[in-house]
Every structure is written in C-alpha cells, then in structure tokens.
Scaffold this active site. Sequence first.
Site, short mmCIF file in Angstrom:
data_model
loop_
_atom_site.label_atom_id
_atom_site.label_comp_id
_atom_site.label_asym_id
_atom_site.label_seq_id
_atom_site.Cartn_x
_atom_site.Cartn_y
_atom_site.Cartn_z
N CYS A 135 0.84 -1.19 0.00
CA CYS A 135 0.00 0.00 0.00
C CYS A 135 0.88 1.25 0.00
CB CYS A 135 -0.98 -0.05 1.18
SG CYS A 135 -2.40 1.04 0.98
N HIS A 188 -3.34 -5.76 0.96
CA HIS A 188 -2.67 -5.95 2.25
C HIS A 188 -2.62 -7.44 2.64
CE1 HIS A 188 -2.46 -1.76 3.83
NE2 HIS A 188 -3.46 -1.56 2.99
N GLU A 228 -0.94 -8.75 4.93
CA GLU A 228 -0.86 -8.88 6.40
C GLU A 228 -2.23 -8.80 7.06
OE1 GLU A 228 -0.29 -6.18 4.75
OE2 GLU A 228 -0.86 -4.41 5.93
#
Lengths: 221, 76
Positions: A87, A195, A197
Amino acid sequence: MKTAVIVFPGSNCDRDMAVALEQVTGRAPAMVWHRESELPDGVDFIALPGGFSYGDYLRSGAMAARSPILRAVSDAAGRGVPVLGVCNGFQVLTEAQLLPGALMRNAGLNFVCRTVPLTVANSQSMFTAAYGSDEAINIPVAHHDGNYFADAETLDRIEGEGRVAFRYADSVNGSARDIAGVLNDAGNVLGMMPHPERAIDRAHGGTDGLRLFEAALGVLA
Amino acid sequence: MKVNVYVTLKPGVLDPQGKAIHHALEGLGFGGVADVRAGRFIELDVADSTSDADLDAMCAKLLANTVIENYRIERA
C-alpha cells in the site's frame, strides 16, 4: 530470520505487519524509524508498511522515499535483500524508483476499502512461489491512491519479464492492465496495493495472505 | 528571490481530479468547458544566487514525479 519494519510518521499498518512477520518467523521484527540511516545488522527481510507517511504531503510516498532510511533500504535491495512494500509502502518504492511506474488517485476518486479478488500473475517469484499459477485469491485493499500508471512501453516490458505479481480480478481503482503488484527486475522487491498482512488469520475473514509471507520468509512446511 | 514551480500531469496521463472538477463546473451551469487538468503550484523563496541547475534538480528529485508529471520553473 531477522526482519525489519520501517516506520514513518503516519504509518498505520506497521504493527499489523509486525504481527504477520512474527507469526511466520517466530521472532518479532526490528521496528526501524525513518530517521535512522542504517538497518540493524544482518536483516534478511524488510517491510515497508501501509499508512499515510508524512500525511501524503506532496504525493503519496514522496517524502518517505527521500528519508534517510530509504538509502539503506535501497542499498539492501541492491544486495538482494527481499523488500516488501504494501500500500503506502508500494507508493514509497515507486517514488524511490526501486519499482517502475507511479500510483495515482483512484479512477473513481473514492477511497476503496474492501476485500478484492486477485489473480496470481507470476507464481514463480520468491514472494508468490506458494501460490498456483493464475490462482484466485482474496486480499483486502484500503487505499485512495492505488491507480497504477506506467507508460505503454514500461507496461509491455514488465509484463514480458513476468514482473506483474498480482492483478485485480475485477476493476478496483483504474490501474493500468489491472496491475495490483509489481516486482523489480531482480525479483527481490515487491510492491502491492492489497494488504496480505490483513489476511493471515481466520479471524481476518481469510488467510490468503499467509502464503506470501511463508514463501518470502522461506519457512514453507 | 521568489521562484514559481508549476507541476502538471503529462499529456495522456488520465486526470480523475480534473474530470471531477469538470463535472462540478458543468453542474454549476458552466457549459463551455471542454476539459480540465489539475496540477500543483509551488512557490519557493530561494537565495538570488540559486542556479538554474539547482532549481531543476529540486524539481526532478522531489517536487515533480517525472514518471507522470512535467514541471515548469519561472523566476518571479
């Protein structure tokens, strides 16, 4: 396995990234402040997290790309150390010219925040080796400036070299050729708007991001 | 010395902000607008001795992203 997360003023996914790295490696990453000029000795993996570094002043990622620590990150990338930018981290990597292209305002002008389907466009890279070729995965996005742009010649080149890691399966932000993630020419730097994560635990609603970390961190079962 | 820097999107680079501004102008009843491109204006206050090369480097290294933007420097 020693990992590091670079923290800029305005980073807000640094702790999520740290949780992911610790979950996969069993060891908490070093959190490295942007004003440092050197990385901890022996770092094997560097993550640039999401957020709004420097309040997105001037352009998203522009100020962070000129911060002292980025020289050290750039040197490490040149030595072959894996670097993952997610990002805002992707925006920083393009602004630092470690990756080609630029990330512009989303075509629809809206901030897009939802889980999106992706296609794994290159399953041979160190980051994507645990995915199948053209595998469909679901990863959340949350960004305002994710509209990938590069000139046609650059797009042709990176596609020809297999450097598009992920594509959006549906139109999300107007990105050229639906590009969601790009590798550098050596294959050790990956920038992506989605993302991973945020998709490593069943409580997140999906775990499709986990294999990216497992592959890149070399701990595949 | 004041220096004006104009940063604009390169021709051919889509400008969603310009498009939105265009639509808003039409919504206000301004029908004669063919196109809108949005850019950025930066005013620098620099030493009189600052060279053209230094000003150019400031633009190329930070003020503009030359992947998508052009810049024009004007000594005021």
